[in-house]
Motif scaffolding. Structure first.
Motif, mmCIF file in Angstrom:
data_model
loop_
_atom_site.group_PDB
_atom_site.id
_atom_site.type_symbol
_atom_site.label_atom_id
_atom_site.label_comp_id
_atom_site.label_asym_id
_atom_site.label_seq_id
_atom_site.Cartn_x
_atom_site.Cartn_y
_atom_site.Cartn_z
ATOM 1 N N ALA A 64 0.825 -1.210 0.000
ATOM 2 C CA ALA A 64 0.000 0.000 0.000
ATOM 3 C C ALA A 64 0.864 1.266 0.000
ATOM 4 O O ALA A 64 0.597 2.217 -0.753
ATOM 5 N N LEU A 65 1.885 1.299 0.824
ATOM 6 C CA LEU A 65 2.748 2.487 0.892
ATOM 7 C C LEU A 65 3.533 2.666 -0.405
ATOM 8 O O LEU A 65 3.727 3.799 -0.878
ATOM 9 N N GLY A 66 3.978 1.561 -1.002
ATOM 10 C CA GLY A 66 4.681 1.658 -2.282
ATOM 11 C C GLY A 66 3.779 2.193 -3.380
ATOM 12 O O GLY A 66 4.193 3.026 -4.198
ATOM 13 N N GLY A 67 2.524 1.711 -3.406
ATOM 14 C CA GLY A 67 1.568 2.215 -4.384
ATOM 15 C C GLY A 67 1.275 3.688 -4.191
ATOM 16 O O GLY A 67 1.184 4.456 -5.160
ATOM 17 N N ALA A 68 1.138 4.122 -2.919
ATOM 18 C CA ALA A 68 0.880 5.532 -2.626
ATOM 19 C C ALA A 68 2.031 6.410 -3.100
ATOM 20 O O ALA A 68 1.824 7.490 -3.689
ATOM 21 N N ALA A 69 3.266 5.945 -2.873
ATOM 22 C CA ALA A 69 4.439 6.713 -3.298
ATOM 23 C C ALA A 69 4.467 6.872 -4.821
ATOM 24 O O ALA A 69 4.819 7.944 -5.341
ATOM 25 N N CYS A 70 4.067 5.839 -5.537
ATOM 26 C CA CYS A 70 4.070 5.918 -7.000
ATOM 27 C C CYS A 70 3.009 6.891 -7.509
ATOM 28 O O CYS A 70 3.234 7.597 -8.506
ATOM 29 N N TYR A 71 1.848 6.936 -6.844
ATOM 30 C CA TYR A 71 0.841 7.923 -7.238
ATOM 31 C C TYR A 71 1.350 9.340 -7.008
ATOM 32 O O TYR A 71 1.123 10.241 -7.827
ATOM 33 N N LEU A 72 2.029 9.557 -5.876
ATOM 34 C CA LEU A 72 2.586 10.886 -5.613
ATOM 35 C C LEU A 72 3.634 11.248 -6.656
ATOM 36 O O LEU A 72 3.705 12.402 -7.109
ATOM 37 N N LEU A 73 4.451 10.279 -7.048
ATOM 38 C CA LEU A 73 5.447 10.525 -8.085
ATOM 39 C C LEU A 73 4.769 10.851 -9.414
ATOM 40 O O LEU A 73 5.216 11.735 -10.157
ATOM 41 N N LEU A 74 3.666 10.172 -9.694
ATOM 42 C CA LEU A 74 2.914 10.437 -10.928
ATOM 43 C C LEU A 74 2.406 11.874 -10.959
ATOM 44 O O LEU A 74 2.394 12.522 -12.005
ATOM 45 N N SER A 75 1.993 12.385 -9.802
ATOM 46 C CA SER A 75 1.463 13.747 -9.745
ATOM 47 C C SER A 75 2.533 14.796 -10.034
ATOM 48 O O SER A 75 2.219 15.939 -10.376
ATOM 49 N N LEU A 76 3.820 14.415 -9.897
ATOM 50 C CA LEU A 76 4.919 15.352 -10.139
ATOM 51 C C LEU A 76 5.352 15.387 -11.598
ATOM 52 O O LEU A 76 6.156 16.245 -11.991
ATOM 53 N N VAL A 77 4.841 14.468 -12.402
ATOM 54 C CA VAL A 77 5.280 14.348 -13.799
ATOM 55 C C VAL A 77 5.150 15.654 -14.580
ATOM 56 O O VAL A 77 6.087 16.047 -15.304
ATOM 57 N N GLY A 128 8.647 17.335 -16.481
ATOM 58 C CA GLY A 128 8.865 17.413 -17.920
ATOM 59 C C GLY A 128 9.353 16.134 -18.559
ATOM 60 O O GLY A 128 10.014 16.172 -19.601
ATOM 61 N N VAL A 129 9.044 14.980 -17.960
ATOM 62 C CA VAL A 129 9.473 13.696 -18.529
ATOM 63 C C VAL A 129 8.461 13.220 -19.569
ATOM 64 O O VAL A 129 7.333 13.715 -19.637
ATOM 65 N N GLY A 130 8.851 12.228 -20.360
ATOM 66 C CA GLY A 130 7.992 11.731 -21.421
ATOM 67 C C GLY A 130 6.929 10.772 -20.902
ATOM 68 O O GLY A 130 6.964 10.317 -19.745
ATOM 69 N N PHE A 131 6.010 10.421 -21.797
ATOM 70 C CA PHE A 131 4.914 9.536 -21.423
ATOM 71 C C PHE A 131 5.407 8.113 -21.135
ATOM 72 O O PHE A 131 4.773 7.373 -20.384
ATOM 73 N N GLY A 132 6.547 7.747 -21.695
ATOM 74 C CA GLY A 132 7.129 6.441 -21.391
ATOM 75 C C GLY A 132 7.467 6.302 -19.918
ATOM 76 O O GLY A 132 7.298 5.223 -19.324
ATOM 77 N N VAL A 133 7.931 7.382 -19.300
ATOM 78 C CA VAL A 133 8.235 7.359 -17.859
ATOM 79 C C VAL A 133 6.942 7.200 -17.065
ATOM 80 O O VAL A 133 6.907 6.512 -16.039
ATOM 81 N N VAL A 134 5.875 7.834 -17.531
ATOM 82 C CA VAL A 134 4.573 7.689 -16.876
ATOM 83 C C VAL A 134 4.157 6.216 -16.848
ATOM 84 O O VAL A 134 3.720 5.693 -15.816
ATOM 85 N N LEU A 135 4.325 5.545 -17.976
ATOM 86 C CA LEU A 135 3.958 4.128 -18.043
ATOM 87 C C LEU A 135 4.834 3.285 -17.119
ATOM 88 O O LEU A 135 4.360 2.327 -16.498
ATOM 89 N N LEU A 136 6.109 3.627 -16.996
ATOM 90 C CA LEU A 136 7.009 2.909 -16.102
ATOM 91 C C LEU A 136 6.574 3.086 -14.644
ATOM 92 O O LEU A 136 6.583 2.121 -13.863
ATOM 93 N N ILE A 137 6.195 4.310 -14.284
ATOM 94 C CA ILE A 137 5.702 4.554 -12.922
ATOM 95 C C ILE A 137 4.449 3.734 -12.663
ATOM 96 O O ILE A 137 4.260 3.172 -11.568
ATOM 97 N N ARG A 138 3.583 3.623 -13.663
ATOM 98 C CA ARG A 138 2.367 2.825 -13.521
ATOM 99 C C ARG A 138 2.705 1.345 -13.298
ATOM 100 O O ARG A 138 2.048 0.656 -12.516
ATOM 101 N N VAL A 139 3.732 0.858 -13.966
ATOM 102 C CA VAL A 139 4.144 -0.534 -13.787
ATOM 103 C C VAL A 139 4.630 -0.764 -12.357
ATOM 104 O O VAL A 139 4.224 -1.733 -11.690
ATOM 105 N N VAL A 140 5.497 0.111 -11.865
ATOM 106 C CA VAL A 140 6.020 -0.034 -10.510
ATOM 107 C C VAL A 140 4.892 0.093 -9.483
ATOM 108 O O VAL A 140 4.806 -0.684 -8.524
ATOM 109 N N GLY A 141 4.014 1.075 -9.691
ATOM 110 C CA GLY A 141 2.884 1.229 -8.783
ATOM 111 C C GLY A 141 1.987 0.011 -8.776
ATOM 112 O O GLY A 141 1.508 -0.421 -7.720
ATOM 113 N N GLY A 142 1.753 -0.566 -9.946
ATOM 114 C CA GLY A 142 0.941 -1.771 -10.012
ATOM 115 C C GLY A 142 1.573 -2.934 -9.282
ATOM 116 O O GLY A 142 0.875 -3.733 -8.636
#
Length: 414
Positions: free
Chosen positions: A82-95, A99-113
């Protein structure tokens, strides 16, 4: 059942609910969110945004379950997930600011999942550990899943109209709540030292690999896994194609599409517990097989809806029939699995379920773009009807306690 077990059932159901809300919050406004995060905002980009998370679910669900079975500990693993997933959502909000690309967004989604599926699957496994009726416990899980999806679709639609990133912040907060809730629950894993009456477990702990091998070698589990795959396929279809369909066909905004989606998730949630109890009383066959056929037919009718009110009413029927199927299917997993392999067994169910979501996104998105919305609804509806017809004999034999013949596997192996 003791007062402590009842309290833990409620707490675990709330945890499952919160994880589902955190996921579904993003769905109604997924096109706007994807654009904010640097994607195209079309159906294809939205599909990959959702697929990336569920790909991680597929890979990691069984690993979390087998690890919890081997260690005899579930609560710490849920907290970490749960805490790892929460951290990934917070990281997603900083995207947007990074100024990173959409590929990084997908990578964050993988780690969060990868983290989030641990919290989700093991919370459901702890409900399996409680005893007191498999249909009842899976009904509690089902009502949490359905209510989570219903609340998430409505609140997520409202939040996304205010700010596309607002659902992301909400998801992070909810997963933090999951960590706090589950930290208060008694760990009843068979190897934890706290056992319900009737659980007979070998004191020698098997390793994660051995537990996974035992589950893989149990052919009867493939029956509920197959139904779980198709049921989640339909949910993935509605979460992506359904949202775009309601917005395109009826001119709805994100909030309006979320409300129509909630017409399905509302009755689906509220009827889970009584339907689970019903399956304990009448058996699994009628809820699973007949319910699946009715569910598939109602999905096709949604795609043929001539008006928004007709579509909304039909979505209610989809929810009713879905509630008939879901807890009975999950209860079959508990019926079949040994007490010391519940984590891996439920992890396997969630692997197939996540594959179903992935297929729902991919099949639904592709068929909608290539054939049209109505044709996509027909494809998905007949898929649900097909699994009920093909597997009806196997479900009947499981419901009566007989061994199950699985294609390519001898009954002696079961």
């Amino acid at each position: 059942m003791s007062d402590s077990a009842r309290r833990d059932r409620l707490t675990l159901a709330l945890s499952v609910w919160a994880v589902l809300v955190s996921q579904v919050l993003l769905y109604p406004g997924v096109s706007d969110l994807v654009q904010t995060l640097g994607g195209a905002g079309d159906l294809d980009a939205g599909m990959w945004f959702l697929v990336s998370e569920y790909a991680a679910f597929v890979v990691f669900a069984g690993l979390w379950g087998a690890l919890s079975d081997a260690t005899g500990r579930r609560v710490p693993l849920i907290v970490v997930g749960a805490l790892g997933g929460a951290a990934c959502y917070l990281l997603l909000s900083l995207v947007p600011s990074l100024g990173v690309g959409f590929g990084v967004v997908l990578l964050i989604r993988v780690v969060g999942g990868a983290f989030t599926i641990g919290a989700f699957s093991l919370s459901m496994t702890m409900l399996m550990d409680l005893g007191g009726g498999n249909g009842r416990n899976m009904g509690a899980a089902g009502i949490a899943i359905g209510l989570g999806a219903a609340v998430g679709s409505i609140v997520g639609g409202r939040l996304s109209t205010a700010d596309p990133l607002a659902p992301v912040y909400g998801a992070a907060a909810l997963l933090g709540l999951v960590a706090l809730l589950t930290a208060t629950v008694t760990d009843r894993s068979p190897n934890s030292g706290v056992r319900d009456a009737g659980d007979s477990v070998d004191d020698d702990r098997a390793g994660p690999r051995d537990i996974l091998r035992k589950v893989v070698d149990r052919p009867a589990l493939r029956v509920p896994y197959a139904f779980g795959f198709i049921d989640r396929l339909t949910a993935g279809f509605f979460s992506l194609v359904g949202i775009y369909y309601f917005r395109d066909a009826f001119g709805l905004d994100a909030f309006g599409a979320g409300l129509v989606l909630a017409m399905f998730f509302g009755p689906f949630a509220l009827l889970q517990y009584p339907m689970g109890v019903l399956s304990d009383r009448i058996g699994r066959f009628l809820p699973v097989v007949v319910g699946s056929i009715l569910y598939g037919v109602s999905i096709i009718v949604v795609g043929a809806s001539p008006s928004l009110p007709f579509a909304a009413v039909t979505m209610v029927l989809v929810g009713v029939f879905g509630a008939l199927v879901s807890p009975a299917t999950m209860a079959l997993v508990t019926d079949i699995a040994d007490a010391d392999e519940r984590g891996a067994a439920m992890g396997g169910f969630n692997i197939f379920g996540s594959l179903g979501f992935l297929t729902g996104f991919l099949l639904g998105g592709s068929s909608a773009e290539l054939l049209g919305y109505f044709e996509a609804f027909v494809v998905v509806g007949f898929t649900e009807i097909g699994i009920a017809l093909v597997a009806s004999r196997a479900v009947r034999r499981l419901a009566t306690g007989e061994s199950v013949a699985v294609p390519g596997v001898s009954e002696a192996d079961d």
